[in-house]
Design a protein around this motif. Sequence first.
Motif, short mmCIF file in Angstrom:
data_model
loop_
_atom_site.label_atom_id
_atom_site.label_comp_id
_atom_site.label_asym_id
_atom_site.label_seq_id
_atom_site.Cartn_x
_atom_site.Cartn_y
_atom_site.Cartn_z
N ASP A 322 0.86 -1.18 0.00
CA ASP A 322 0.00 0.00 0.00
C ASP A 322 0.90 1.24 0.00
N ASN A 323 1.10 1.80 -1.19
CA ASN A 323 2.04 2.93 -1.31
C ASN A 323 1.49 4.23 -0.72
N GLU A 324 0.17 4.33 -0.56
CA GLU A 324 -0.40 5.54 0.04
C GLU A 324 -0.16 5.55 1.54
N ALA A 325 -0.41 4.42 2.19
CA ALA A 325 -0.19 4.35 3.64
C ALA A 325 1.29 4.31 3.98
N PHE A 326 2.09 3.74 3.08
CA PHE A 326 3.53 3.58 3.32
C PHE A 326 4.31 4.15 2.14
N PRO A 327 4.46 5.49 2.09
CA PRO A 327 5.11 6.14 0.94
C PRO A 327 6.64 6.03 0.96
N SER A 328 7.19 5.40 1.98
CA SER A 328 8.64 5.37 2.14
C SER A 328 9.36 4.66 1.01
N VAL A 329 8.77 3.59 0.48
CA VAL A 329 9.44 2.85 -0.59
C VAL A 329 9.52 3.70 -1.85
N GLY A 330 8.45 4.39 -2.18
CA GLY A 330 8.48 5.27 -3.35
C GLY A 330 9.48 6.39 -3.19
N LEU A 331 9.57 6.97 -1.98
CA LEU A 331 10.55 8.02 -1.75
C LEU A 331 11.97 7.47 -1.85
N ALA A 332 12.18 6.26 -1.37
CA ALA A 332 13.50 5.65 -1.46
C ALA A 332 13.91 5.43 -2.92
N ARG A 333 12.96 4.99 -3.75
CA ARG A 333 13.27 4.85 -5.18
C ARG A 333 13.70 6.19 -5.77
N HIS A 334 13.01 7.26 -5.35
CA HIS A 334 13.32 8.60 -5.86
C HIS A 334 14.74 9.01 -5.47
N VAL A 335 15.07 8.89 -4.19
CA VAL A 335 16.41 9.32 -3.76
C VAL A 335 17.48 8.40 -4.33
N GLY A 336 17.15 7.11 -4.48
CA GLY A 336 18.10 6.20 -5.10
C GLY A 336 18.39 6.57 -6.53
N SER A 337 17.36 7.00 -7.26
CA SER A 337 17.55 7.44 -8.63
C SER A 337 18.35 8.73 -8.71
N LEU A 338 18.14 9.62 -7.74
CA LEU A 338 18.93 10.85 -7.69
C LEU A 338 20.40 10.54 -7.44
N GLY A 339 20.65 9.58 -6.54
CA GLY A 339 22.01 9.18 -6.21
C GLY A 339 22.75 10.26 -5.44
N GLY A 340 24.07 10.22 -5.52
CA GLY A 340 24.89 11.20 -4.81
C GLY A 340 24.63 11.17 -3.32
N THR A 341 24.39 12.37 -2.75
CA THR A 341 24.16 12.48 -1.32
C THR A 341 22.69 12.35 -0.94
#
Length: 420
Positions: A322-341
């Motif tokens: 449930d990505n709405e109740a638990f948005p952490s995985v989607g945010l992690a994908r985002h920061v992982g794609s950004l990379g760096g710091t």
Amino acid sequence: MSDSPAPLADPHIAFDVSEGRRDVVVLGSTGSIGTQAIDLVLRNPDRFRVTALSAAGGRVGLLAEQARQLRVRTVAVAREDTVPALREALGAEYGSEPLPEILAGPDAATDLATSECHTVLNGITGSIGLAPTLAALEAGRTLALANKESLIVGGPLVKALAKPGQIIPVDSEHAALFQALAAGTRADVRKLVVTASGGPFRGRTKAELAHVTPDAALAHPTWAMGPVITINSATLVNKGLEVIEAHLLYDIPFDRIEVVVHPQSYVHSMVEFTDGSTLAQATPPDMSGPIAVGIGWPVRVPDAAPAFDWSTASTWEFFPLDNEAFPSVGLARHVGSLGGTAPAVFNAANEECVEAFLAGRLPFNGIMDTVTEVVAEHGRPAKGTSLTVADVLEAETWARARAREMAEKFGEEQPAEARA
């Protein structure tokens, strides 16, 4: 994918298994991973020999007992002020026998990571484990990696140093993927499937999570872990971190790494192949198996962990995330794609928000709301070959300070009855 370099963790790379007993250095020996690793070593003295131990310094009695049981050459503590107590505890354990060498200070574990051995098991908790990880890799040691923060905050730095297959993962999910990947070539892999227990709040909506208490969040249904990791399991931040880690370890794009909820925690992760087959690695919830893979691969350690009793009926369930109740995985994908710091900012801000939640200064949903704001405010991260350890530390320091400010402001804005 098959033409790209071999990944950091590659079960197909051959290891020399003719050396007899394998010398191991254990970093974080008094923690959960460290104590279980030492138990495994003591049960298999013909396979493993621990040559050195490191710990933070808060449990010197246990550290001294471990040193005596294993007859190590060197003991290290991060806190220099604990050396007198450690020396006294070692004296009580060793009696008139010579004591092991003692190293102390923030760089002691890093120094141990370069000592003569076959494998360094990094069981340190937190981003302070990055420097020992880099040191072990640079020294050419096989790295049994339980310190996921090394990859999360320092992914490009680790990838720049590690030889293909030099890292053997110890997290249960990544050890499962590692073993399942051995069944096919990299070109055969369609998808990695990372399983999540769902934590104590599986099935609840975001609105229903608004008023959960720290005590409820700490009541994990499957695993016994420290408070930060347990809260990360409740928010599923741990699963987000594992998605980033899987991407870095196995060189699989984020859009081919899926998370599925599996409450029983029997299947630790799965690999889907291009022919439609899915291979799952399954054991009862126990970290002894992944630790044995980490320090023993490619040789299996007999009876390292409990096995299933197939004469007893059981039910294994799987649910979509449930990505709405638990948005952490989607945010992690985002920061992982950004990379760096960006992953370092995500991890550091989350740790501060978890602390604020446990102290009653931030509601449960406020953890991810605040982390999301900190990540957005971070802006363009340092990345690529220009990334340095100093960049990572600077980003972490900023993220922690900003998360504390936001959490404090949130508390001040709440009605008095909500703060009571």
